[in-house]
Write a protein that holds these residues in place. Structure first.
Motif, mmCIF file in Angstrom:
data_model
loop_
_atom_site.group_PDB
_atom_site.id
_atom_site.type_symbol
_atom_site.label_atom_id
_atom_site.label_comp_id
_atom_site.label_asym_id
_atom_site.label_seq_id
_atom_site.Cartn_x
_atom_site.Cartn_y
_atom_site.Cartn_z
ATOM 1 N N GLY A 290 23.097 -71.255 -40.325
ATOM 2 C CA GLY A 290 22.341 -72.338 -40.947
ATOM 3 C C GLY A 290 21.258 -72.900 -40.055
ATOM 4 N N ALA A 291 21.354 -72.650 -38.752
ATOM 5 C CA ALA A 291 20.329 -73.128 -37.831
ATOM 6 C C ALA A 291 18.973 -72.465 -38.078
ATOM 7 N N LEU A 292 18.996 -71.290 -38.697
ATOM 8 C CA LEU A 292 17.746 -70.566 -38.938
ATOM 9 C C LEU A 292 16.827 -71.301 -39.903
ATOM 10 N N THR A 293 17.385 -72.188 -40.716
ATOM 11 C CA THR A 293 16.568 -72.953 -41.670
ATOM 12 C C THR A 293 16.421 -74.410 -41.244
ATOM 13 N N ALA A 294 16.918 -74.751 -40.059
ATOM 14 C CA ALA A 294 16.823 -76.130 -39.570
ATOM 15 C C ALA A 294 15.561 -76.292 -38.731
ATOM 16 N N THR A 295 14.446 -76.437 -39.379
ATOM 17 C CA THR A 295 13.160 -76.553 -38.686
ATOM 18 C C THR A 295 13.054 -77.899 -37.966
ATOM 19 N N LEU A 296 12.668 -77.853 -36.699
ATOM 20 C CA LEU A 296 12.519 -79.069 -35.919
ATOM 21 C C LEU A 296 11.052 -79.425 -35.773
ATOM 22 N N THR A 297 10.705 -80.658 -36.128
ATOM 23 C CA THR A 297 9.331 -81.141 -35.986
ATOM 24 C C THR A 297 9.101 -81.619 -34.560
ATOM 25 N N ALA A 298 7.862 -81.924 -34.241
ATOM 26 C CA ALA A 298 7.547 -82.474 -32.918
ATOM 27 C C ALA A 298 8.296 -83.781 -32.693
ATOM 28 N N ASP A 299 8.428 -84.578 -33.734
ATOM 29 C CA ASP A 299 9.173 -85.838 -33.610
ATOM 30 C C ASP A 299 10.651 -85.573 -33.340
ATOM 31 N N ASP A 300 11.218 -84.575 -34.016
ATOM 32 C CA ASP A 300 12.619 -84.222 -33.782
ATOM 33 C C ASP A 300 12.836 -83.803 -32.330
ATOM 34 N N LEU A 301 11.936 -82.979 -31.832
ATOM 35 C CA LEU A 301 12.060 -82.487 -30.464
ATOM 36 C C LEU A 301 11.933 -83.634 -29.464
ATOM 37 N N ALA A 302 11.051 -84.581 -29.757
ATOM 38 C CA ALA A 302 10.888 -85.740 -28.872
ATOM 39 C C ALA A 302 12.154 -86.596 -28.868
ATOM 40 N N LEU A 303 12.768 -86.758 -30.038
ATOM 41 C CA LEU A 303 14.023 -87.510 -30.123
ATOM 42 C C LEU A 303 15.119 -86.840 -29.302
ATOM 43 N N LEU A 304 15.221 -85.530 -29.414
ATOM 44 C CA LEU A 304 16.224 -84.800 -28.651
ATOM 45 C C LEU A 304 15.967 -84.896 -27.154
ATOM 46 N N GLU A 305 14.702 -84.868 -26.774
ATOM 47 C CA GLU A 305 14.352 -84.967 -25.354
ATOM 48 C C GLU A 305 14.769 -86.326 -24.791
ATOM 49 N N ARG A 306 14.594 -87.368 -25.570
ATOM 50 C CA ARG A 306 14.995 -88.695 -25.107
ATOM 51 C C ARG A 306 16.517 -88.844 -25.094
ATOM 52 N N ALA A 307 17.173 -88.242 -26.077
ATOM 53 C CA ALA A 307 18.630 -88.353 -26.169
ATOM 54 C C ALA A 307 19.335 -87.526 -25.101
ATOM 55 N N VAL A 308 18.766 -86.346 -24.812
ATOM 56 C CA VAL A 308 19.382 -85.432 -23.834
ATOM 57 C C VAL A 308 18.292 -84.937 -22.887
ATOM 58 N N PRO A 309 17.874 -85.780 -21.957
ATOM 59 C CA PRO A 309 16.842 -85.329 -21.018
ATOM 60 C C PRO A 309 17.364 -84.216 -20.117
ATOM 61 N N LYS A 310 16.457 -83.476 -19.545
ATOM 62 C CA LYS A 310 16.832 -82.395 -18.641
ATOM 63 C C LYS A 310 17.741 -82.924 -17.527
ATOM 64 N N ASP A 311 18.761 -82.174 -17.186
ATOM 65 C CA ASP A 311 19.730 -82.526 -16.146
ATOM 66 C C ASP A 311 20.619 -83.706 -16.532
ATOM 67 N N ALA A 312 20.729 -83.989 -17.836
ATOM 68 C CA ALA A 312 21.579 -85.101 -18.279
ATOM 69 C C ALA A 312 23.060 -84.751 -18.234
ATOM 70 N N ALA A 313 23.408 -83.473 -18.286
ATOM 71 C CA ALA A 313 24.811 -83.071 -18.330
ATOM 72 C C ALA A 313 25.526 -83.404 -17.025
ATOM 73 N N ALA A 314 26.784 -83.769 -17.146
ATOM 74 C CA ALA A 314 27.622 -84.040 -15.975
ATOM 75 C C ALA A 314 28.468 -82.817 -15.669
ATOM 76 N N GLY A 315 28.429 -82.365 -14.427
ATOM 77 C CA GLY A 315 29.219 -81.209 -14.018
ATOM 78 C C GLY A 315 28.423 -79.918 -14.084
ATOM 79 N N ALA A 316 28.790 -78.985 -13.203
ATOM 80 C CA ALA A 316 28.132 -77.679 -13.183
ATOM 81 C C ALA A 316 28.641 -76.826 -14.338
ATOM 82 N N ARG A 317 27.886 -75.779 -14.672
ATOM 83 C CA ARG A 317 28.266 -74.951 -15.807
ATOM 84 C C ARG A 317 29.384 -73.967 -15.477
ATOM 85 N N TYR A 318 29.625 -73.719 -14.203
ATOM 86 C CA TYR A 318 30.753 -72.905 -13.749
ATOM 87 C C TYR A 318 31.416 -73.605 -12.563
#
Length: 331
Positions: A290-318
């Motif tokens: 279903g993600a193939l039809t979930a088109t993200l607009t520039a506004d959507d991408l900006a919202l995601l960037e603010r919600a989950v900025p780069k390096d926001a995750a806690a802990g290493a991936r391994y």
């Protein structure tokens, strides 16, 4: 199904590939019949890229795929196979071997288990610290010339090693983790791939289920490596699930699921990127598609960037020990 070309020299594949690892290993018990039904559902939906490794269940995953593909046209499937990881009978990791002789031996066994006479993309799963990447890629190149391999891929390598590999033989794609909460490749690895005409097959797009919208605070089941993964531990998990809540708010505003918006984000990063989804069940596969039809607009991408900025995750991936083996993480 939307299709994408893997780099300048690689094959055309479905925009979403199916990572089959969890059907055999690492995520706890799985159902063989449901796994095969999921592969069939993926193929019927137009998914052409199936990803595996010879060390997933110590050959079990390749034999599972062979069973699922029985009676299906071989030329309609792109088989991507990783090799090199060494394990003992108990499943423990005991090293890595990508010497030229090991390349050819591992390939011979994979061809037998998969029931095919060629692999579409063959790649070392990690950098062998004792073998120059030029030697490994050169040996796979020999197998390309012999007709046993169609394309060469790489996995979890840093920019400089990628350049050295590409100087020996054309590289179709780099397989590497890339998601809303794992964006390290944006610094140097992704620019290097694009400069060299190398595609990216992105795994971990849902961070092993952490940002799928389905993960809860309880530990994983027996045999599930996430029970000891840094991002799934204690306060790290609490912080990361807070990020998921922020993603959920944006997803619900678009009428999609957390998993769908997370996959759509990776799809939006470029036509040279093909996400791999690790669905083990048909319902999870259907959600991912279903993600193939979930088109993200520039506004959507900006919202995601603010919600989950780069390096926001806690802990290493391994774990620390596993991270030490990732050439892609060396600075």
């Amino acid at each position: 199904m939307i299709n994408r070309k893997l780099g300048a020299t690689g094959p055309v594949v479905s925009a979403l590939g199916l990572g089959c690892m969890g059907m055999s290993d690492f995520y706890g018990a799985s159902d063989r019949a449901e796994s095969i039904a999921t592969i069939h559902a993926a193929l019927d939906a137009g998914v052409t890229l199936l990803d595996t490794g010879d060390f997933y269940g110590m050959g079990h995953n390749e034999m599972l795929i062979a069973e699922a593909l029985r009676g299906r046209p071989r030329d309609k499937v792109i088989l991507s196979v990783k090799f090199g990881a060494q394990r003992d009978p108990a499943g423990n990791w005991i090293g890595f071997d990508a010497r030229p002789s090991a390349v050819k031996t591992a390939l011979a066994y994979s061809l037998k288990r998969l029931g095919t006479d060629y692999v579409d993309i063959y790649r070392p799963s990690r950098l062998d610290p004792t073998t120059p990447i030029e030697d490994t890629v050169g040996a796979i190149g020999d197998m390309v010339k012999a007709g046993y391999v169609r394309h060469i891929g790489l996995s979890e390598l840093g920019a400089e090693t990628i350049r050295r590999a590409a100087a020996v033989h054309p590289i179709a794609d780099l397989q590497i983790e890339y998601s809303l909460i794992s964006r390290g490749i944006e610094d140097s690895v992704l620019p290097a791939c694009r400069a060299l005409g190398i595609g990216v097959t992105a795994y971990g797009v849902l961070s092993r289920g952490l940002i799928s919208g389905h993960w809860s605070r309880e530990r994983g089941s027996e045999g599930d490596f996430r029970a000891s993964s840094p991002r799934f531990q204690g306060q790290n998990l609490e912080r990361n699930l807070g990020l998921v809540d922020a993603i959920r708010t944006i997803a619900e505003g678009k009428g999609v699921t957390v998993a769908q918006i997370a996959i759509a984000w990776v799809l939006s990063r470029g036509d040279d990127i093909a996400p791999l989804v690790g669905a083990r069940r048909r319902d999870r596969l259907a959600e991912s598609l279903g993600a193939l039809t979930a088109t993200l607009t520039a506004d959507d991408l900006a919202l995601l960037e603010r919600a989950v900025p780069k390096d926001a995750a806690a802990g290493a991936r391994y774990s620390e020990a596993q991270m030490a083996h990732l050439d892609s993480e060396r600075r």
